[in-house]
Design an enzyme around this catalytic site. Structure first.
Site, PDB file in Angstrom:
ATOM      1  N   ASP A 147      37.336  54.365  45.192  1.00 14.22           N
ATOM      2  CA  ASP A 147      38.201  55.349  44.563  1.00 14.22           C
ATOM      3  C   ASP A 147      37.464  56.687  44.535  1.00 14.22           C
ATOM      4  O   ASP A 147      36.312  56.785  44.947  1.00 14.22           O
ATOM      5  CB  ASP A 147      38.617  54.899  43.167  1.00 14.22           C
ATOM      6  CG  ASP A 147      37.426  54.682  42.241  1.00 14.22           C
ATOM      7  OD1 ASP A 147      36.312  55.089  42.587  1.00 14.22           O
ATOM      8  OD2 ASP A 147      37.619  54.092  41.160  1.00 14.22           O
TER       9      ASP A 147
ATOM     10  N   ASP B 293      44.887  46.821  42.908  1.00 16.96           N
ATOM     11  CA  ASP B 293      43.566  46.451  42.413  1.00 16.96           C
ATOM     12  C   ASP B 293      43.552  46.524  40.901  1.00 16.96           C
ATOM     13  O   ASP B 293      44.396  47.203  40.298  1.00 16.96           O
ATOM     14  CB  ASP B 293      42.492  47.411  42.956  1.00 16.96           C
ATOM     15  CG  ASP B 293      42.496  48.724  42.177  1.00 16.96           C
ATOM     16  OD1 ASP B 293      41.588  48.919  41.343  1.00 16.96           O
ATOM     17  OD2 ASP B 293      43.406  49.551  42.372  1.00 16.96           O
TER      18      ASP B 293
ATOM     19  N   CYS C 270      45.707  25.045  40.721  1.00 12.97           N
ATOM     20  CA  CYS C 270      44.681  25.934  41.275  1.00 12.97           C
ATOM     21  C   CYS C 270      43.595  25.102  41.953  1.00 12.97           C
ATOM     22  O   CYS C 270      43.198  24.045  41.448  1.00 12.97           O
ATOM     23  CB  CYS C 270      44.074  26.783  40.162  1.00 12.97           C
ATOM     24  SG  CYS C 270      42.748  27.881  40.716  1.00 12.97           S
TER      25      CYS C 270
ATOM     26  N   CYS D  81      40.581  26.592  43.039  1.00 13.26           N
ATOM     27  CA  CYS D  81      39.368  27.408  43.098  1.00 13.26           C
ATOM     28  C   CYS D  81      38.141  26.555  42.785  1.00 13.26           C
ATOM     29  O   CYS D  81      38.253  25.411  42.336  1.00 13.26           O
ATOM     30  CB  CYS D  81      39.466  28.582  42.116  1.00 13.26           C
ATOM     31  SG  CYS D  81      39.260  28.128  40.374  1.00 13.26           S
TER      32      CYS D  81
ATOM     33  N   CYS E  57      38.097  25.228  39.133  1.00  8.66           N
ATOM     34  CA  CYS E  57      39.048  24.155  38.844  1.00  8.66           C
ATOM     35  C   CYS E  57      38.709  22.868  39.588  1.00  8.66           C
ATOM     36  O   CYS E  57      39.041  21.772  39.122  1.00  8.66           O
ATOM     37  CB  CYS E  57      40.467  24.607  39.171  1.00  8.66           C
ATOM     38  SG  CYS E  57      41.108  25.836  37.990  1.00  8.66           S
TER      39      CYS E  57
ATOM     40  N   HIS F 203      37.766  31.910  38.492  1.00 13.06           N
ATOM     41  CA  HIS F 203      39.130  31.380  38.401  1.00 13.06           C
ATOM     42  C   HIS F 203      40.164  32.501  38.378  1.00 13.06           C
ATOM     43  O   HIS F 203      41.159  32.456  39.124  1.00 13.06           O
ATOM     44  CB  HIS F 203      39.301  30.508  37.159  1.00 13.06           C
ATOM     45  CG  HIS F 203      40.740  30.190  36.893  1.00 13.06           C
ATOM     46  ND1 HIS F 203      41.435  29.225  37.601  1.00 13.06           N
ATOM     47  CD2 HIS F 203      41.641  30.767  36.044  1.00 13.06           C
ATOM     48  CE1 HIS F 203      42.695  29.208  37.195  1.00 13.06           C
ATOM     49  NE2 HIS F 203      42.850  30.131  36.249  1.00 13.06           N
TER      50      HIS F 203
END
Length: 377
Positions: free
Chosen positions: A94, A267, A305, A307, A310, A336
């Site tokens: 940015d 974002d 999930c 991930c 998890c 997560h």
């Protein structure tokens, strides 16, 4: 620039949402996409290798913070952000505008730029459109942002008219100062809640022919319906063959609503920030891992999930780590939440390709909870 271009692949027949490919010097990425924020050249608690495993495509870093520490000269000498943080995928920085303008009374806005005090040592600093571009060229991200004024919400019409006129002038100065052909400079559309001012800003920036366009001035305290209208007031004036980036948005429902409105990129620091306080995003709504009911719960956070967190750890263990203020716990919860938004963006892309994003939204809300429209995460 030949190494950066947007390829529109499909428009959802149900909603008009876009699926596309964004070609960058560090690889091609699919849109719509969520970009994890690595403010200080690191996504808090998550390694670059873990981000890749999670399917992260673009990482965002912050010009203002990296300028102050360690210094853009250090990053440039290291070979740019990619080498400095060991991430070989596409990156975005940015302009530092949001951070500077959020300093409130400690900064002074003039035509030449903004004077403010360092959050590190209190020294006086000056940031101009040209300086913001020079810092970002040193950092070396694939996509960089124009230096704009992120006006507060609400703001009077008179204030917004003057602010946007300055933002347009600053965009031109930044574009004139930009020299690196391997970086795509985005223009940022401001205008607050005033449709005609947003239209004027968008048209002026499109006239300058930027490689991409951002929608700024959202997620600054306005209600959701106002934010969605800001997007609706801007999108019609942006070219279809350029990427559209909605800045600072990371609430799950907002990703879906923004995609429906034609957004390609978003974002937010939200997933890692709330994770450090024990707040989790799941397919069944929000979860507070501190809750007593999880003390003997040996199931994963979210059975939908897949991930790393998890797959390997239980609610009981994660609650224990968080209650004990263990760093590993903050990392696992952050993994997560970021994975949840990355997977949601992937599901949005698939729904667009299948012409069913409207149906997907309803299915998501049935599980997640329809009160998300009335309150933030």
């Amino acid at each position: 620039m030949k190494d950066f271009w947007y390829e529109l692949k499909h428009v959802c027949k149900q909603t008009g949402a876009r699926y596309g490919i964004l070609h960058t010097p560090h690889g091609d990425v699919e849109t719509p996409m969520f970009m994890p924020v690595g403010t200080l050249a690191t996504v808090k608690g998550i390694s670059p290798e873990q981000l890749k495993e999670m399917g992260s495509q673009v990482i965002l870093s912050n010009t203002y913070h990296l300028w102050l520490r360690p210094g853009n000269d250090v990053v440039k000498k290291a070979g740019g952000l990619h080498k400095f943080m060991n991430y070989d995928g596409p990156m975005l920085t940015d302009s530092g505008g949001f951070q500077v303008f959020s300093l409130g009374k400690t900064r002074k806005i003039e035509e030449e730029g903004v004077t403010f005090k360092s959050i590190i040592d209190g020294s006086q600093l000056f940031l101009s459109p040209e300086k913001a571009i020079q810092i970002q060229e040193d950092l070396g991200a694939d996509m960089i942002m124009s230096f704009d004024e992120c006006a507060p919400y609400p703001a009077s019409r008179e204030y917004m008219e003057k602010s946007v006129a300055r933002t347009i002038r600053w965009a031109k100065r930044g574009k004139d100062a930009h020299t690196r052909e391997d970086q795509a400079l985005f223009g940022i559309v401001q205008g607050g809640e005033y449709p005609d001012i947003r239209e004027k800003c968008a048209k002026a920036l499109v006239e300058m022919d930027f490689p991409g366009y951002s929608i700024g001035g959202t997620s600054v305290g306005e209600p959701k319906d106002v934010m969605y209208k800001m997007i609706d007031d801007t999108i019609p004036f942006l070219p279809e063959d350029k990427p559209r980036y909605l800045m600072g948005v990371g609430n799950p429902i907002d990703l879906i609503e923004a995609a429906i409105r034609g957004i390609d990129m978003y974002d937010c620091v939200l997933p890692t920030r709330v994770a450090r306080h024990g707040a989790l995003m799941t397919h069944y709504g929000r979860m507070n891992i501190n809750n007593q009911k999880f003390k003997y719960d040996f199931t994963p956070i979210d059975d939908m999930c897949h991930c790393y967190t998890c797959r390997n750890y239980t609610r009981a263990y994660l609650r224990h780590l968080h209650k004990s203020d263990e760093i590993f716990g903050k990392s696992l919860l952050s993994i997560h939440n970021v994975a949840f938004l990355l997977d949601l963006a992937k599901d949005i892309r698939e729904a667009i390709k299948e012409d069913r994003l409207g149906d997907f939204k309803e299915e998501f809300l049935d599980r997640y909870g329809r009160d998300v429209y009335e309150r933030a995460f």
